[in-house]
Motif scaffolding. Structure first.
Motif, short mmCIF file in Angstrom:
data_model
loop_
_atom_site.label_atom_id
_atom_site.label_comp_id
_atom_site.label_asym_id
_atom_site.label_seq_id
_atom_site.Cartn_x
_atom_site.Cartn_y
_atom_site.Cartn_z
N GLN A 50 64.56 59.66 -44.78
CA GLN A 50 64.06 60.08 -43.45
C GLN A 50 65.25 60.81 -42.68
O GLN A 50 65.07 61.81 -41.93
CB GLN A 50 63.64 58.91 -42.61
N GLU A 51 66.39 60.13 -42.75
CA GLU A 51 67.48 60.82 -42.05
C GLU A 51 67.89 62.31 -42.51
O GLU A 51 68.14 63.24 -41.86
CB GLU A 51 68.76 59.76 -42.12
N GLU A 71 65.79 64.44 -43.74
CA GLU A 71 64.77 65.31 -43.59
C GLU A 71 64.85 65.42 -42.01
O GLU A 71 64.64 66.73 -41.85
CB GLU A 71 63.24 64.40 -43.54
N PHE A 72 65.36 64.65 -41.23
CA PHE A 72 65.68 64.91 -39.93
C PHE A 72 66.75 66.17 -39.48
O PHE A 72 66.79 66.67 -38.90
CB PHE A 72 65.91 63.58 -39.13
N LYS A 79 66.31 69.45 -40.30
CA LYS A 79 65.85 70.03 -39.04
C LYS A 79 66.73 70.28 -37.98
O LYS A 79 66.58 71.18 -37.15
CB LYS A 79 64.44 69.36 -38.72
N PHE A 80 67.27 69.30 -37.91
CA PHE A 80 68.46 69.31 -36.60
C PHE A 80 69.52 70.36 -36.61
O PHE A 80 69.87 70.94 -35.73
CB PHE A 80 68.84 67.81 -36.62
N GLU A 129 68.64 69.12 -28.30
CA GLU A 129 67.84 68.44 -29.32
C GLU A 129 68.48 67.04 -29.15
O GLU A 129 67.80 66.03 -30.04
CB GLU A 129 67.83 69.29 -30.61
N SER A 166 66.10 64.22 -28.58
CA SER A 166 65.30 63.61 -29.52
C SER A 166 65.68 62.75 -30.45
O SER A 166 65.05 61.97 -31.10
CB SER A 166 64.66 65.02 -30.12
N VAL A 167 67.08 62.68 -30.67
CA VAL A 167 67.74 61.69 -31.69
C VAL A 167 67.33 60.59 -31.09
O VAL A 167 67.07 59.54 -31.84
CB VAL A 167 69.26 62.10 -31.95
N ASN A 176 63.40 59.64 -31.11
CA ASN A 176 62.68 59.57 -32.37
C ASN A 176 63.46 58.84 -33.69
O ASN A 176 62.58 58.88 -34.66
CB ASN A 176 62.32 60.93 -32.76
N HIS A 177 64.77 58.89 -33.50
CA HIS A 177 65.50 58.50 -34.82
C HIS A 177 66.61 57.49 -34.19
O HIS A 177 67.73 57.90 -34.38
CB HIS A 177 66.03 59.82 -35.23
N ARG A 207 69.96 57.25 -36.40
CA ARG A 207 70.78 58.47 -35.95
C ARG A 207 71.41 58.13 -34.44
O ARG A 207 72.60 58.47 -34.46
CB ARG A 207 70.30 59.69 -36.18
#
Length: 243
Positions: free
Chosen positions: A23-24, A26-27, A30-31, A114, A117-118, A121-122, A125
């Motif tokens: 998951q990290e 994948e993020f 995009k990041f 951004e 958003s970390v 949503n994450h 991270r």
């Protein structure tokens, strides 16, 4: 220029860095918004600026510093591959120090907007960013202790040992040598010493066959003795997050 994807990043294979879970990864794919190539001497971040970008050092090294009111420069520390730059601007709105490329560099680029958003949503991270900030605070505390309690020889030995270990952890150099492209004035500024005193101290370490820094290369002939002179009790190297 071919942009390095996070899933093929050469830093991720290094033992010093905590691996991403799926998951990290994948993020992060995009990041990351791109890469920036800068020449040696380029100012990457300027004190007081509100940079729209954050960076991870992919290749190269940089110097972090503050400019005082009289124009003099206080070196804070040095940035190596894997270090995250610009977190101050990302969190408090403006940089409190500047960053200058000490070599040609390649930087992974992230949009500052951004960063929130970390945290939203994450959480894993977000914890990594907090960890990075905490480690920087710890290092500054160790630096203050060095400036306050170590003498000139111990200060230089402390800095060289720390730099040597950090550079070897990111697979730069050989068993006994690492590239160290900074100026002796940079080291003197970081340690609160005059350039003359720094040069004499480096000469003493060389004469004692402990360490030799010349022409951009640091050779450590006796790492145990360098550590002893620096008065460092070295714990096991902690794995660190990679942004």
């Amino acid at each position: 220029m071919t942009v390095t994807r996070c899933d093929t990043c050469p830093l991720r294979s290094m033992e010093i860095f905590v691996p991403f879970d799926p998951q990290e990864l994948e993020f992060m794919l995009k990041f990351k918004s791109g890469e920036l190539v800068v020449d040696r001497g380029t100012t990457i971040l300027i004190e007081g600026s509100k940079s729209p970008q954050l960076f991870t050092v992919l290749r190269g090294m940089a110097t972090r510093y503050k400019t005082l009111e009289d124009g003099s420069r206080q070196v804070i520390n040095f940035a190596m591959p894997g270090d995250f730059l610009g977190l101050q601007a990302g969190v408090i709105g403006a940089m409190r120090h500047s960053v200058e490329a000490s070599t040609d560099m390649v930087l992974c680029v992230f949009k500052r907007e951004e960063i929130w958003s970390v945290f939203r949503n994450h959480p894993s991270r977000a914890f990594d960013l907090t960890w990075i900030s905490a480690v920087e605070e710890h290092f500054l505390g160790e630096t203050v202790a060095t400036l306050g309690q170590r003498d000139g020889l111990q200060r230089v030995a402390w800095a060289l040992f720390r730099l040597f270990k950090r550079l070897r952890a990111v697979k730069l150099g050989t068993k006994d040598t690492v590239p160290l492209p900074f100026r002796q004035q940079d080291l003197a500024d970081a340690l609160g010493l005059s350039l003359v005193h720094t040069n004499k101290t480096l000469a003493e370490l060389r004469q004692r066959k402990i360490a030799n820094w010349a022409r951009g290369v640091l050779e450590v002939m006796d790492a145990d003795q360098l550590q002893a002179v620096a008065m460092i009790e070295e714990p096991k190297e902690e794995r660190r997050p990679l942004m």
